[in-house]
Motif scaffolding. Structure first.
Motif, PDB file in Angstrom:
ATOM      1  N   ASN A  25       0.819  -1.214   0.000  1.00  0.00           N
ATOM      2  CA  ASN A  25       0.000   0.000   0.000  1.00  0.00           C
ATOM      3  C   ASN A  25       0.850   1.260   0.000  1.00  0.00           C
ATOM      4  OD1 ASN A  25      -2.621  -1.014  -0.209  1.00  0.00           O
ATOM      5  ND2 ASN A  25      -2.622  -1.580   1.940  1.00  0.00           N
ATOM      6  N   ALA A  26       2.018   1.213   0.618  1.00  0.00           N
ATOM      7  CA  ALA A  26       2.909   2.376   0.612  1.00  0.00           C
ATOM      8  C   ALA A  26       3.298   2.737  -0.817  1.00  0.00           C
ATOM      9  CB  ALA A  26       4.156   2.086   1.447  1.00  0.00           C
ATOM     10  N   PHE A  27       3.708   1.740  -1.592  1.00  0.00           N
ATOM     11  CA  PHE A  27       4.087   2.010  -2.979  1.00  0.00           C
ATOM     12  C   PHE A  27       2.880   2.384  -3.829  1.00  0.00           C
ATOM     13  CE2 PHE A  27       8.049  -0.022  -1.732  1.00  0.00           C
ATOM     14  CZ  PHE A  27       8.962   0.816  -2.353  1.00  0.00           C
ATOM     15  N   LYS A  28       1.733   1.777  -3.551  1.00  0.00           N
ATOM     16  CA  LYS A  28       0.513   2.130  -4.280  1.00  0.00           C
ATOM     17  C   LYS A  28       0.155   3.597  -4.037  1.00  0.00           C
ATOM     18  CE  LYS A  28      -4.343   0.930  -4.764  1.00  0.00           C
ATOM     19  NZ  LYS A  28      -5.459   0.126  -4.284  1.00  0.00           N
ATOM     20  N   LEU A  29       0.161   4.012  -2.774  1.00  0.00           N
ATOM     21  CA  LEU A  29      -0.147   5.404  -2.427  1.00  0.00           C
ATOM     22  C   LEU A  29       0.861   6.370  -3.040  1.00  0.00           C
ATOM     23  CD1 LEU A  29      -1.117   4.817   1.303  1.00  0.00           C
ATOM     24  CD2 LEU A  29      -2.664   5.599  -0.508  1.00  0.00           C
ATOM     25  N   ALA A  30       2.139   5.983  -3.011  1.00  0.00           N
ATOM     26  CA  ALA A  30       3.188   6.833  -3.593  1.00  0.00           C
ATOM     27  C   ALA A  30       3.007   6.950  -5.101  1.00  0.00           C
ATOM     28  CB  ALA A  30       4.567   6.271  -3.256  1.00  0.00           C
ATOM     29  N   ASN A  31       2.738   5.833  -5.764  1.00  0.00           N
ATOM     30  CA  ASN A  31       2.571   5.851  -7.219  1.00  0.00           C
ATOM     31  C   ASN A  31       1.329   6.609  -7.655  1.00  0.00           C
ATOM     32  OD1 ASN A  31       4.930   4.408  -7.653  1.00  0.00           O
ATOM     33  ND2 ASN A  31       3.894   2.428  -7.596  1.00  0.00           N
ATOM     34  N   GLU A  32       0.317   6.661  -6.795  1.00  0.00           N
ATOM     35  CA  GLU A  32      -0.907   7.414  -7.089  1.00  0.00           C
ATOM     36  C   GLU A  32      -0.758   8.891  -6.738  1.00  0.00           C
ATOM     37  OE1 GLU A  32      -4.005   5.356  -4.995  1.00  0.00           O
ATOM     38  OE2 GLU A  32      -4.022   3.694  -6.420  1.00  0.00           O
ATOM     39  N   GLY A  33       0.398   9.266  -6.183  1.00  0.00           N
ATOM     40  CA  GLY A  33       0.636  10.659  -5.829  1.00  0.00           C
ATOM     41  C   GLY A  33       0.008  11.077  -4.517  1.00  0.00           C
ATOM     42  N   LEU A  34      -0.417  10.108  -3.713  1.00  0.00           N
ATOM     43  CA  LEU A  34      -1.057  10.429  -2.441  1.00  0.00           C
ATOM     44  C   LEU A  34      -0.061  10.606  -1.305  1.00  0.00           C
ATOM     45  CD1 LEU A  34      -4.116   8.059  -2.764  1.00  0.00           C
ATOM     46  CD2 LEU A  34      -4.112  10.556  -2.892  1.00  0.00           C
ATOM     47  N   LEU A  35       1.177  10.189  -1.531  1.00  0.00           N
ATOM     48  CA  LEU A  35       2.258  10.430  -0.572  1.00  0.00           C
ATOM     49  C   LEU A  35       3.346  11.217  -1.291  1.00  0.00           C
ATOM     50  CD1 LEU A  35       2.633   6.981   1.237  1.00  0.00           C
ATOM     51  CD2 LEU A  35       1.601   9.075   2.132  1.00  0.00           C
ATOM     52  N   GLU A  36       3.871  12.214  -0.617  1.00  0.00           N
ATOM     53  CA  GLU A  36       4.921  13.038  -1.201  1.00  0.00           C
ATOM     54  C   GLU A  36       6.270  12.357  -0.977  1.00  0.00           C
ATOM     55  OE1 GLU A  36       6.504  17.636  -1.115  1.00  0.00           O
ATOM     56  OE2 GLU A  36       4.866  17.038   0.201  1.00  0.00           O
ATOM     57  N   THR A  37       6.858  11.876  -2.064  1.00  0.00           N
ATOM     58  CA  THR A  37       8.097  11.111  -1.977  1.00  0.00           C
ATOM     59  C   THR A  37       9.165  11.705  -2.881  1.00  0.00           C
ATOM     60  OG1 THR A  37       7.514   9.586  -3.769  1.00  0.00           O
ATOM     61  CG2 THR A  37       6.797   8.984  -1.549  1.00  0.00           C
ATOM     62  N   PHE A  38      10.391  11.240  -2.676  1.00  0.00           N
ATOM     63  CA  PHE A  38      11.507  11.596  -3.548  1.00  0.00           C
ATOM     64  C   PHE A  38      12.512  10.457  -3.531  1.00  0.00           C
ATOM     65  CE2 PHE A  38      12.615  13.124   0.643  1.00  0.00           C
ATOM     66  CZ  PHE A  38      13.965  12.843   0.784  1.00  0.00           C
ATOM     67  N   MET A  39      13.299  10.410  -4.564  1.00  0.00           N
ATOM     68  CA  MET A  39      14.325   9.381  -4.679  1.00  0.00           C
ATOM     69  C   MET A  39      15.675   9.969  -4.275  1.00  0.00           C
ATOM     70  SD  MET A  39      12.827   6.595  -5.787  1.00  0.00           S
ATOM     71  CE  MET A  39      14.155   5.574  -6.406  1.00  0.00           C
ATOM     72  N   TYR A  40      16.457   9.169  -3.557  1.00  0.00           N
ATOM     73  CA  TYR A  40      17.837   9.513  -3.231  1.00  0.00           C
ATOM     74  C   TYR A  40      18.631   8.252  -3.522  1.00  0.00           C
ATOM     75  CZ  TYR A  40      21.933  11.289  -0.826  1.00  0.00           C
ATOM     76  OH  TYR A  40      23.205  11.711  -0.544  1.00  0.00           O
ATOM     77  N   GLY A  41      19.389   8.293  -4.587  1.00  0.00           N
ATOM     78  CA  GLY A  41      20.045   7.074  -5.045  1.00  0.00           C
ATOM     79  C   GLY A  41      18.977   6.137  -5.567  1.00  0.00           C
ATOM     80  N   ASN A  42      18.986   4.906  -5.105  1.00  0.00           N
ATOM     81  CA  ASN A  42      17.993   3.919  -5.520  1.00  0.00           C
ATOM     82  C   ASN A  42      16.864   3.752  -4.524  1.00  0.00           C
ATOM     83  OD1 ASN A  42      19.343   3.255  -7.907  1.00  0.00           O
ATOM     84  ND2 ASN A  42      20.683   1.825  -6.825  1.00  0.00           N
ATOM     85  N   ARG A  43      16.814   4.602  -3.518  1.00  0.00           N
ATOM     86  CA  ARG A  43      15.845   4.429  -2.440  1.00  0.00           C
ATOM     87  C   ARG A  43      14.804   5.544  -2.461  1.00  0.00           C
ATOM     88  NH1 ARG A  43      17.503   2.624   3.652  1.00  0.00           N
ATOM     89  NH2 ARG A  43      15.555   1.561   4.046  1.00  0.00           N
TER      90      ARG A  43
END
Length: 69
Positions: A25-43
């Protein structure tokens, strides 16, 4: 207090797990734009405030009934 600060962001899976959100669900929410995320390296990292405000943004705010009838 001097030298003390709140954590602003953390690894997506770790932060979500601490708030009861599964990895899937974390990745689903992130991919739907419901969580504000950013990439640093591969993480992928998430802003903690984004997780805290998620229920309100989804309209899932739980209202507690008044105390004492």
């Amino acid at each position: 207090q001097e030298g003390k600060f709140d954590v602003l962001y953390g690894p997506l899976v770790d932060v979500c797990k601490a708030h009861g959100i599964s990895r899937t669900n974390a990745f689903k929410l992130a991919n739907e734009g419901l969580l504000e995320t950013f990439m640093y390296g591969n993480r992928r990292y998430v802003y903690v405030s984004s997780v805290h405000s998620l229920p309100e943004r989804l309209g899932l705010v739980v209202r507690t009934p008044p105390v004492g009838d």
